[in-house]
Design a protein around this motif. Structure first.
Motif, PDB file in Angstrom:
ATOM      1  N   ARG A 119       0.817  -1.234   0.000  1.00  0.00           N
ATOM      2  CA  ARG A 119       0.000   0.000   0.000  1.00  0.00           C
ATOM      3  C   ARG A 119       0.839   1.266   0.000  1.00  0.00           C
ATOM      4  NH1 ARG A 119      -5.396   1.072   0.968  1.00  0.00           N
ATOM      5  NH2 ARG A 119      -5.864   3.126   1.835  1.00  0.00           N
ATOM      6  N   PRO A 120       1.832   1.550   0.807  1.00  0.00           N
ATOM      7  CA  PRO A 120       2.332   0.753   1.926  1.00  0.00           C
ATOM      8  C   PRO A 120       1.665   1.156   3.243  1.00  0.00           C
ATOM      9  CG  PRO A 120       3.823   2.560   1.524  1.00  0.00           C
ATOM     10  CD  PRO A 120       2.708   2.706   0.516  1.00  0.00           C
ATOM     11  N   LEU A 121       1.922   0.338   4.289  1.00  0.00           N
ATOM     12  CA  LEU A 121       1.521   0.668   5.650  1.00  0.00           C
ATOM     13  C   LEU A 121       2.718   1.299   6.360  1.00  0.00           C
ATOM     14  CD1 LEU A 121      -0.414   0.461   8.136  1.00  0.00           C
ATOM     15  CD2 LEU A 121       0.559  -1.814   8.528  1.00  0.00           C
ATOM     16  N   HIS A 122       2.501   2.473   6.938  1.00  0.00           N
ATOM     17  CA  HIS A 122       3.557   3.173   7.672  1.00  0.00           C
ATOM     18  C   HIS A 122       3.375   2.887   9.168  1.00  0.00           C
ATOM     19  CE1 HIS A 122       4.582   5.429   4.027  1.00  0.00           C
ATOM     20  NE2 HIS A 122       3.275   5.578   3.855  1.00  0.00           N
ATOM     21  N   VAL A 123       4.346   2.196   9.757  1.00  0.00           N
ATOM     22  CA  VAL A 123       4.253   1.772  11.151  1.00  0.00           C
ATOM     23  C   VAL A 123       5.226   2.598  11.996  1.00  0.00           C
ATOM     24  CG1 VAL A 123       4.419  -0.160  12.756  1.00  0.00           C
ATOM     25  CG2 VAL A 123       3.677  -0.562  10.400  1.00  0.00           C
ATOM     26  N   PHE A 124       4.679   3.301  12.972  1.00  0.00           N
ATOM     27  CA  PHE A 124       5.489   4.112  13.880  1.00  0.00           C
ATOM     28  C   PHE A 124       5.377   3.512  15.280  1.00  0.00           C
ATOM     29  CE2 PHE A 124       4.179   6.831  10.407  1.00  0.00           C
ATOM     30  CZ  PHE A 124       5.347   7.500  10.067  1.00  0.00           C
ATOM     31  N   VAL A 125       6.523   3.112  15.829  1.00  0.00           N
ATOM     32  CA  VAL A 125       6.551   2.435  17.124  1.00  0.00           C
ATOM     33  C   VAL A 125       7.272   3.316  18.135  1.00  0.00           C
ATOM     34  CG1 VAL A 125       7.168   0.330  18.368  1.00  0.00           C
ATOM     35  CG2 VAL A 125       6.652   0.223  15.914  1.00  0.00           C
ATOM     36  N   SER A 126       6.552   3.724  19.166  1.00  0.00           N
ATOM     37  CA  SER A 126       7.132   4.580  20.198  1.00  0.00           C
ATOM     38  C   SER A 126       7.749   3.739  21.313  1.00  0.00           C
ATOM     39  CB  SER A 126       6.053   5.495  20.785  1.00  0.00           C
ATOM     40  OG  SER A 126       6.570   6.240  21.876  1.00  0.00           O
ATOM     41  N   ARG A 127       8.872   4.210  21.858  1.00  0.00           N
ATOM     42  CA  ARG A 127       9.521   3.527  22.980  1.00  0.00           C
ATOM     43  C   ARG A 127       8.744   3.700  24.282  1.00  0.00           C
ATOM     44  NH1 ARG A 127      14.723   5.793  20.737  1.00  0.00           N
ATOM     45  NH2 ARG A 127      14.475   7.514  22.191  1.00  0.00           N
ATOM     46  N   GLY A 128       7.789   4.620  24.301  1.00  0.00           N
ATOM     47  CA  GLY A 128       6.992   4.836  25.496  1.00  0.00           C
ATOM     48  C   GLY A 128       7.723   5.628  26.556  1.00  0.00           C
ATOM     49  N   VAL A 129       7.023   5.902  27.654  1.00  0.00           N
ATOM     50  CA  VAL A 129       7.593   6.771  28.683  1.00  0.00           C
ATOM     51  C   VAL A 129       7.930   6.051  29.981  1.00  0.00           C
ATOM     52  CG1 VAL A 129       6.537   8.858  27.762  1.00  0.00           C
ATOM     53  CG2 VAL A 129       5.269   7.484  29.403  1.00  0.00           C
ATOM     54  N   GLY A 130       7.345   4.886  30.217  1.00  0.00           N
ATOM     55  CA  GLY A 130       7.625   4.151  31.446  1.00  0.00           C
ATOM     56  C   GLY A 130       8.543   2.974  31.214  1.00  0.00           C
ATOM     57  N   THR A 131       8.644   2.119  32.231  1.00  0.00           N
ATOM     58  CA  THR A 131       9.449   0.892  32.136  1.00  0.00           C
ATOM     59  C   THR A 131       8.616  -0.285  32.632  1.00  0.00           C
ATOM     60  OG1 THR A 131      10.378   1.243  34.349  1.00  0.00           O
ATOM     61  CG2 THR A 131      11.661   2.066  32.472  1.00  0.00           C
ATOM     62  N   THR A 132       9.034  -1.474  32.278  1.00  0.00           N
ATOM     63  CA  THR A 132       8.379  -2.685  32.744  1.00  0.00           C
ATOM     64  C   THR A 132       9.431  -3.772  32.953  1.00  0.00           C
ATOM     65  OG1 THR A 132       6.577  -4.239  32.289  1.00  0.00           O
ATOM     66  CG2 THR A 132       7.943  -3.592  30.428  1.00  0.00           C
ATOM     67  N   ARG A 133       9.065  -4.787  33.699  1.00  0.00           N
ATOM     68  CA  ARG A 133       9.969  -5.893  34.058  1.00  0.00           C
ATOM     69  C   ARG A 133      11.108  -5.415  34.960  1.00  0.00           C
ATOM     70  NH1 ARG A 133      10.670  -9.837  28.755  1.00  0.00           N
ATOM     71  NH2 ARG A 133       8.496  -9.734  28.054  1.00  0.00           N
ATOM     72  N   MET A 134      11.977  -4.538  34.427  1.00  0.00           N
ATOM     73  CA  MET A 134      13.043  -3.940  35.219  1.00  0.00           C
ATOM     74  C   MET A 134      12.968  -2.428  35.058  1.00  0.00           C
ATOM     75  SD  MET A 134      16.341  -6.417  34.534  1.00  0.00           S
ATOM     76  CE  MET A 134      16.321  -6.142  32.754  1.00  0.00           C
ATOM     77  N   PRO A 135      13.170  -1.657  36.134  1.00  0.00           N
ATOM     78  CA  PRO A 135      13.052  -0.196  36.061  1.00  0.00           C
ATOM     79  C   PRO A 135      14.308   0.468  35.499  1.00  0.00           C
ATOM     80  CG  PRO A 135      13.577  -0.817  38.298  1.00  0.00           C
ATOM     81  CD  PRO A 135      13.435  -2.107  37.522  1.00  0.00           C
ATOM     82  N   ILE A 136      14.767  -0.018  34.355  1.00  0.00           N
ATOM     83  CA  ILE A 136      16.006   0.517  33.776  1.00  0.00           C
ATOM     84  C   ILE A 136      15.816   0.786  32.285  1.00  0.00           C
ATOM     85  CG2 ILE A 136      17.492  -0.650  35.455  1.00  0.00           C
ATOM     86  CD1 ILE A 136      18.137  -2.715  33.270  1.00  0.00           C
ATOM     87  N   ARG A 137      16.612   1.702  31.791  1.00  0.00           N
ATOM     88  CA  ARG A 137      16.743   1.953  30.353  1.00  0.00           C
ATOM     89  C   ARG A 137      18.207   2.231  30.054  1.00  0.00           C
ATOM     90  NH1 ARG A 137      12.593   3.120  26.799  1.00  0.00           N
ATOM     91  NH2 ARG A 137      10.481   3.203  27.681  1.00  0.00           N
ATOM     92  N   PHE A 138      18.643   1.736  28.900  1.00  0.00           N
ATOM     93  CA  PHE A 138      20.026   2.007  28.488  1.00  0.00           C
ATOM     94  C   PHE A 138      20.065   2.152  26.976  1.00  0.00           C
ATOM     95  CE2 PHE A 138      24.378   0.983  27.289  1.00  0.00           C
ATOM     96  CZ  PHE A 138      25.092   1.808  28.142  1.00  0.00           C
ATOM     97  N   ALA A 139      20.603   3.285  26.510  1.00  0.00           N
ATOM     98  CA  ALA A 139      20.659   3.613  25.079  1.00  0.00           C
ATOM     99  C   ALA A 139      19.271   3.553  24.441  1.00  0.00           C
ATOM    100  CB  ALA A 139      21.629   2.683  24.338  1.00  0.00           C
ATOM    101  N   CYS A 140      18.254   3.823  25.248  1.00  0.00           N
ATOM    102  CA  CYS A 140      16.871   3.723  24.789  1.00  0.00           C
ATOM    103  C   CYS A 140      15.984   4.620  25.664  1.00  0.00           C
ATOM    104  CB  CYS A 140      16.411   2.264  24.867  1.00  0.00           C
ATOM    105  SG  CYS A 140      14.838   1.939  24.082  1.00  0.00           S
ATOM    106  N   PRO A 141      16.204   5.937  25.635  1.00  0.00           N
ATOM    107  CA  PRO A 141      15.485   6.831  26.543  1.00  0.00           C
ATOM    108  C   PRO A 141      13.988   6.865  26.262  1.00  0.00           C
ATOM    109  CG  PRO A 141      16.668   8.088  24.874  1.00  0.00           C
ATOM    110  CD  PRO A 141      17.117   6.666  24.745  1.00  0.00           C
ATOM    111  N   PRO A 142      13.187   7.191  27.267  1.00  0.00           N
ATOM    112  CA  PRO A 142      11.741   7.300  27.075  1.00  0.00           C
ATOM    113  C   PRO A 142      11.420   8.429  26.109  1.00  0.00           C
ATOM    114  CG  PRO A 142      12.376   8.227  29.189  1.00  0.00           C
ATOM    115  CD  PRO A 142      13.590   7.557  28.634  1.00  0.00           C
ATOM    116  N   GLU A 143      10.257   8.306  25.444  1.00  0.00           N
ATOM    117  CA  GLU A 143       9.941   9.306  24.435  1.00  0.00           C
ATOM    118  C   GLU A 143       8.437   9.488  24.268  1.00  0.00           C
ATOM    119  OE1 GLU A 143      11.638   7.673  20.847  1.00  0.00           O
ATOM    120  OE2 GLU A 143       9.841   6.496  20.396  1.00  0.00           O
ATOM    121  N   ILE A 144       8.082  10.668  23.779  1.00  0.00           N
ATOM    122  CA  ILE A 144       6.788  10.862  23.139  1.00  0.00           C
ATOM    123  C   ILE A 144       7.082  10.999  21.650  1.00  0.00           C
ATOM    124  CG2 ILE A 144       5.783  11.979  25.154  1.00  0.00           C
ATOM    125  CD1 ILE A 144       5.927  14.638  23.479  1.00  0.00           C
TER     126      ILE A 144
END
Length: 289
Positions: free
Chosen positions: A249-274
């Motif tokens: 078609r194409p389909l445009h897929v936008f995937v956000s990293r989100g603002v919180g954390t799950t499983r472990m309360p850590i992020r590395f080289a992957c900061p939260p985003e809007i």
């Protein structure tokens, strides 16, 4: 020589331990608070000219209660409002364990501070269904002025032209119905679909849908150079982060990293985003900026 070797090994071990400690401190306390804004511009001939310049702000995966406080939510809301969006969407996982989230008017007050001319819409994520607590999430979102899109769609109008905003229920813990969500979509109507799990795109790409906005994957939450995403959930492994163009078609897929954390309360080289998606009428093109 042996004493020198022992001293060198001891110094090296100390340096490694200190580096690991600093890395863990950064991943636990610093990066999870480093909210960033990722912006895209999608140009499409299918978009009515009347909608050219439409700005959509997406936020996702709050996971309130799991190391994500109301204080941080207030900062998030202020940041979203500063973007002056035409449309605000939330793509799931309001709280980590909603049933443990005691009713707090401050949360509702934060949500009601968000304003957009074309409205505020939301869908469930898999965590919203944990321990059968989806009613709690729905109560918060409704009180905050958000409209639910559960296997349904709405027409967004500018002047005399329309586009479709659709929402699909969660894939993992509920009953998604793509046919119901997109029953009013057609080749003549530009369609945006909210889908918590990004890998649903493999089914969506066969439908008359132009844009899919997703979260769920957290971008991997921890990313290692030359390896990639470390913590990736089911239905978030094929399309874990950023932008993808799939299908004919194409389909445009936008995937956000989100603002919180799950499983472990850590992020590395992957900061939260809007995420901000600006739509324009014209020859097809996608730019990240």
């Amino acid at each position: 020589m042996k004493n020198n070797s022992k001293k060198w090994l001891s110094a090296a071990a100390g340096t490694l331990l200190a580096g690991a400690g600093l890395g863990l401190t950064y991943a636990r306390y610093i990066e999870p608070a480093r909210l960033v804004t990722k912006s895209y511009t999608l140009t499409s001939e299918r978009l009515p000219d009347e909608f050219s310049g439409l700005k959509i702000v997406q936020f996702t995966d709050l996971h309130l209660g799991y190391h994500y406080s109301i204080r941080r939510l207030r900062r998030l809301v202020r940041h979203i409002q500063e973007q002056q969006a035409d449309l605000i969407v939330f793509t799931g996982d309001f709280a980590d364990r909603p049933i443990r989230l005691k009713w707090k008017q401050e949360i509702v007050d934060c949500l009601t501070e968000l304003h957009a001319p074309l409205g505020k819409y939301w869908i469930f994520g898999n965590h919203d269904y944990r321990e059968e607590s989806e009613a709690i999430v729905a109560k918060y979102m409704k009180a905050g002025g958000f409209t639910a899109l559960h296997n349904t769609s709405v027409l967004l109008k500018r002047q005399q032209k329309h586009i479709i905003l659709a929402g699909i229920d969660d894939v993992i813990r509920s009953t998604p119905n793509l046919h119901a969500a997109t029953q009013h979509s057609s080749d003549e109507l530009f369609t945006i679909l909210l889908a918590h799990e990004p890998d649903l795109a493999e089914n969506v790409k066969h439908l008359p849908v132009d844009v899919q906005l997703s979260g769920h994957s957290h971008g991997g939450q921890v990313r290692i150079p030359f390896y990639g995403e470390v913590i990736v959930p089911p239905y978030g492994r094929r399309y874990p982060n950023s932008y993808y163009e799939i299908g004919s078609r194409p389909l445009h897929v936008f995937v956000s990293r989100g603002v919180g954390t799950t499983r472990m309360p850590i992020r590395f080289a992957c900061p939260p985003e809007i995420s901000i998606l600006t739509l324009k009428h014209g020859q097809q093109d996608v730019k990240e900026h």
